[in-house]
Scaffold this active site. Structure first.
Site, PDB file in Angstrom:
ATOM      1  N   ASN A   1      30.663  40.627  35.080  1.00 33.69           N
ATOM      2  CA  ASN A   1      30.846  41.644  36.114  1.00 33.69           C
ATOM      3  C   ASN A   1      32.224  42.253  35.971  1.00 33.69           C
ATOM      4  O   ASN A   1      33.156  41.602  35.483  1.00 33.69           O
ATOM      5  CB  ASN A   1      30.728  41.029  37.510  1.00 33.69           C
ATOM      6  CG  ASN A   1      29.365  40.452  37.777  1.00 33.69           C
ATOM      7  OD1 ASN A   1      28.371  40.890  37.230  1.00 33.69           O
ATOM      8  ND2 ASN A   1      29.318  39.446  38.626  1.00 33.69           N
TER       9      ASN A   1
ATOM     10  N   ARG B   1      52.045  46.417  17.144  1.00 36.30           N
ATOM     11  CA  ARG B   1      50.939  47.206  17.707  1.00 36.30           C
ATOM     12  C   ARG B   1      50.643  46.865  19.156  1.00 36.30           C
ATOM     13  O   ARG B   1      50.036  47.634  19.884  1.00 36.30           O
ATOM     14  CB  ARG B   1      49.654  46.967  16.895  1.00 36.30           C
ATOM     15  CG  ARG B   1      49.757  47.363  15.448  1.00 36.30           C
ATOM     16  CD  ARG B   1      48.571  46.831  14.670  1.00 36.30           C
ATOM     17  NE  ARG B   1      48.622  45.355  14.673  1.00 36.30           N
ATOM     18  CZ  ARG B   1      47.660  44.566  14.223  1.00 36.30           C
ATOM     19  NH1 ARG B   1      46.547  45.094  13.746  1.00 36.30           N
ATOM     20  NH2 ARG B   1      47.790  43.261  14.255  1.00 36.30           N
TER      21      ARG B   1
ATOM     22  N   LYS C   1      32.535  30.851  38.166  1.00 34.77           N
ATOM     23  CA  LYS C   1      33.102  32.138  37.756  1.00 34.77           C
ATOM     24  C   LYS C   1      34.379  31.914  36.955  1.00 34.77           C
ATOM     25  O   LYS C   1      35.163  31.014  37.254  1.00 34.77           O
ATOM     26  CB  LYS C   1      33.429  33.006  38.970  1.00 34.77           C
ATOM     27  CG  LYS C   1      32.221  33.413  39.772  1.00 34.77           C
ATOM     28  CD  LYS C   1      32.615  34.222  41.000  1.00 34.77           C
ATOM     29  CE  LYS C   1      31.385  34.635  41.799  1.00 34.77           C
ATOM     30  NZ  LYS C   1      31.771  35.342  43.046  1.00 34.77           N
TER      31      LYS C   1
ATOM     32  N   LYS D   1      29.804  45.068  54.272  1.00 39.63           N
ATOM     33  CA  LYS D   1      29.235  43.713  54.311  1.00 39.63           C
ATOM     34  C   LYS D   1      30.322  42.656  54.542  1.00 39.63           C
ATOM     35  O   LYS D   1      30.141  41.740  55.346  1.00 39.63           O
ATOM     36  CB  LYS D   1      28.484  43.445  53.005  1.00 39.63           C
ATOM     37  CG  LYS D   1      27.679  42.168  53.011  1.00 39.63           C
ATOM     38  CD  LYS D   1      26.607  42.123  51.962  1.00 39.63           C
ATOM     39  CE  LYS D   1      27.118  42.097  50.569  1.00 39.63           C
ATOM     40  NZ  LYS D   1      26.073  41.810  49.576  1.00 39.63           N
ATOM     41  N   ASP D   2      31.466  42.799  53.872  1.00 39.47           N
ATOM     42  CA  ASP D   2      32.539  41.823  54.065  1.00 39.47           C
ATOM     43  C   ASP D   2      33.150  41.931  55.457  1.00 39.47           C
ATOM     44  O   ASP D   2      33.624  40.939  56.010  1.00 39.47           O
ATOM     45  CB  ASP D   2      33.624  41.996  53.002  1.00 39.47           C
ATOM     46  CG  ASP D   2      33.189  41.453  51.642  1.00 39.47           C
ATOM     47  OD1 ASP D   2      32.172  40.738  51.569  1.00 39.47           O
ATOM     48  OD2 ASP D   2      33.877  41.759  50.653  1.00 39.47           O
TER      49      ASP D   2
ATOM     50  N   ARG E   1      37.902  41.535  48.286  1.00 43.90           N
ATOM     51  CA  ARG E   1      36.504  41.301  47.910  1.00 43.90           C
ATOM     52  C   ARG E   1      36.269  39.809  48.108  1.00 43.90           C
ATOM     53  O   ARG E   1      36.815  38.980  47.403  1.00 43.90           O
ATOM     54  CB  ARG E   1      36.245  41.735  46.471  1.00 43.90           C
ATOM     55  CG  ARG E   1      36.426  43.240  46.275  1.00 43.90           C
ATOM     56  CD  ARG E   1      36.169  43.647  44.828  1.00 43.90           C
ATOM     57  NE  ARG E   1      36.440  45.036  44.606  1.00 43.90           N
ATOM     58  CZ  ARG E   1      35.513  46.005  44.574  1.00 43.90           C
ATOM     59  NH1 ARG E   1      34.249  45.704  44.787  1.00 43.90           N
ATOM     60  NH2 ARG E   1      35.867  47.253  44.346  1.00 43.90           N
TER      61      ARG E   1
ATOM     62  N   TYR F   1      34.810  39.322  35.460  1.00 48.50           N
ATOM     63  CA  TYR F   1      34.532  37.900  35.581  1.00 48.50           C
ATOM     64  C   TYR F   1      33.158  37.552  35.032  1.00 48.50           C
ATOM     65  O   TYR F   1      32.212  38.309  35.112  1.00 48.50           O
ATOM     66  CB  TYR F   1      34.713  37.382  37.010  1.00 48.50           C
ATOM     67  CG  TYR F   1      33.970  38.118  38.099  1.00 48.50           C
ATOM     68  CD1 TYR F   1      32.786  37.613  38.615  1.00 48.50           C
ATOM     69  CD2 TYR F   1      34.466  39.304  38.616  1.00 48.50           C
ATOM     70  CE1 TYR F   1      32.117  38.273  39.633  1.00 48.50           C
ATOM     71  CE2 TYR F   1      33.803  39.975  39.630  1.00 48.50           C
ATOM     72  CZ  TYR F   1      32.630  39.451  40.132  1.00 48.50           C
ATOM     73  OH  TYR F   1      31.962  40.112  41.128  1.00 48.50           O
TER      74      TYR F   1
ATOM     75  N   HIS G   1      32.874  35.058  48.878  1.00 48.36           N
ATOM     76  CA  HIS G   1      31.458  35.062  48.504  1.00 48.36           C
ATOM     77  C   HIS G   1      31.042  33.769  47.806  1.00 48.36           C
ATOM     78  O   HIS G   1      31.862  33.064  47.233  1.00 48.36           O
ATOM     79  CB  HIS G   1      31.171  36.221  47.542  1.00 48.36           C
ATOM     80  CG  HIS G   1      31.549  37.563  48.073  1.00 48.36           C
ATOM     81  ND1 HIS G   1      32.068  38.549  47.282  1.00 48.36           N
ATOM     82  CD2 HIS G   1      31.490  38.081  49.321  1.00 48.36           C
ATOM     83  CE1 HIS G   1      32.304  39.631  48.007  1.00 48.36           C
ATOM     84  NE2 HIS G   1      31.971  39.365  49.259  1.00 48.36           N
TER      85      HIS G   1
ATOM     86  N   GLN H   1      26.217  36.206  32.907  1.00 46.39           N
ATOM     87  CA  GLN H   1      26.414  37.565  33.417  1.00 46.39           C
ATOM     88  C   GLN H   1      27.899  37.872  33.445  1.00 46.39           C
ATOM     89  O   GLN H   1      28.709  37.026  33.828  1.00 46.39           O
ATOM     90  CB  GLN H   1      25.833  37.680  34.828  1.00 46.39           C
ATOM     91  CG  GLN H   1      25.980  39.051  35.457  1.00 46.39           C
ATOM     92  CD  GLN H   1      25.276  39.122  36.810  1.00 46.39           C
ATOM     93  OE1 GLN H   1      24.155  38.659  36.961  1.00 46.39           O
ATOM     94  NE2 GLN H   1      25.938  39.707  37.783  1.00 46.39           N
TER      95      GLN H   1
END
Length: 188
Positions: free
Chosen positions: A47, A22, A71, A168-169, A58, A131, A61, A45
């Site tokens: 994301n 499968r 993370k 922003k980056d 990305r 993440y 940060h 959290q």
């Protein structure tokens, strides 16, 4: 399988896969199994990001204390190069970085503790990255460093002009402007 990287605390985790006609199954997160290896983060959290284009960057940060984040990053679709940069003041590896290729096919993950910048670049189109974070998003504590900072000299595998960045980056400050809120604490 858990493999150390060149940066203490940053580890690559490859969950076991069980395959049959499968397809396959794997546990992507098991707190008890990780605790047996001394990895004890409580995640609060989840994301997920989607990046359409190859060369989407990305990062880099972080969130400062009291909302600093560890993370656990994995790829659901596609391939990325995931990057962690040590910004713990007093660390023997301060300013050093590590890059790990994460792929949906392999199912590997990167665990990045507090005290590190984090970022990634997409190596295939239509990447989906998920993440877990150990603290919820707190905009007042977030910070960033320019992905192509010459003092870090991270090899992203793309030309700077080809990077697809958020507004922003694109205006993130230089590494030399970072007043790191993190301090290295040697293991006892």
């Amino acid at each position: 399988m858990i493999e150390e990287t060149a940066l203490s605390g940053v580890v690559e985790i490859t969950p076991r896969r069980f395959a049959d006609a499968r397809g396959h199954f794997s546990e992507t997160y098991n707190a008890d199994a990780l605790a047996q290896h001394g990895i004890n983060f409580q995640f609060s959290q989840d994301n997920q990001s989607y990046s359409q284009d190859i060369g989407t960057v990305r990062g880099l940060h972080f969130q400062a204390p009291p909302a600093a984040q560890a993370k656990l990053v994995r790829v659901i679709q596609g391939v990325i190069w995931d990057v962690a940069v040590d910004v713990r003041l007093g660390s023997p590896s301060f300013g050093q970085w590590v890059r790990v290729e994460l792929t949906a096919e392999k199912g590997n993950q990167l665990l990045i503790p507090e005290g590190f910048l984090h970022g990634f670049v997409t190596r295939t189109p239509d990447c989906i990255v998920a993440y877990k974070c150990s603290a919820t998003y707190a905009p007042a504590t977030e910070g960033s460093v320019r992905f192509d900072d010459p003092d870090l000299a991270i090899d992203w595998g793309i030309k700077t002009d080809d990077a697809v960045l958020s507004d922003k980056d694109a205006i993130a400050p230089a590494f030399t402007d970072l007043a790191s809120p993190f301090t290295y604490e040697p293991a006892s």
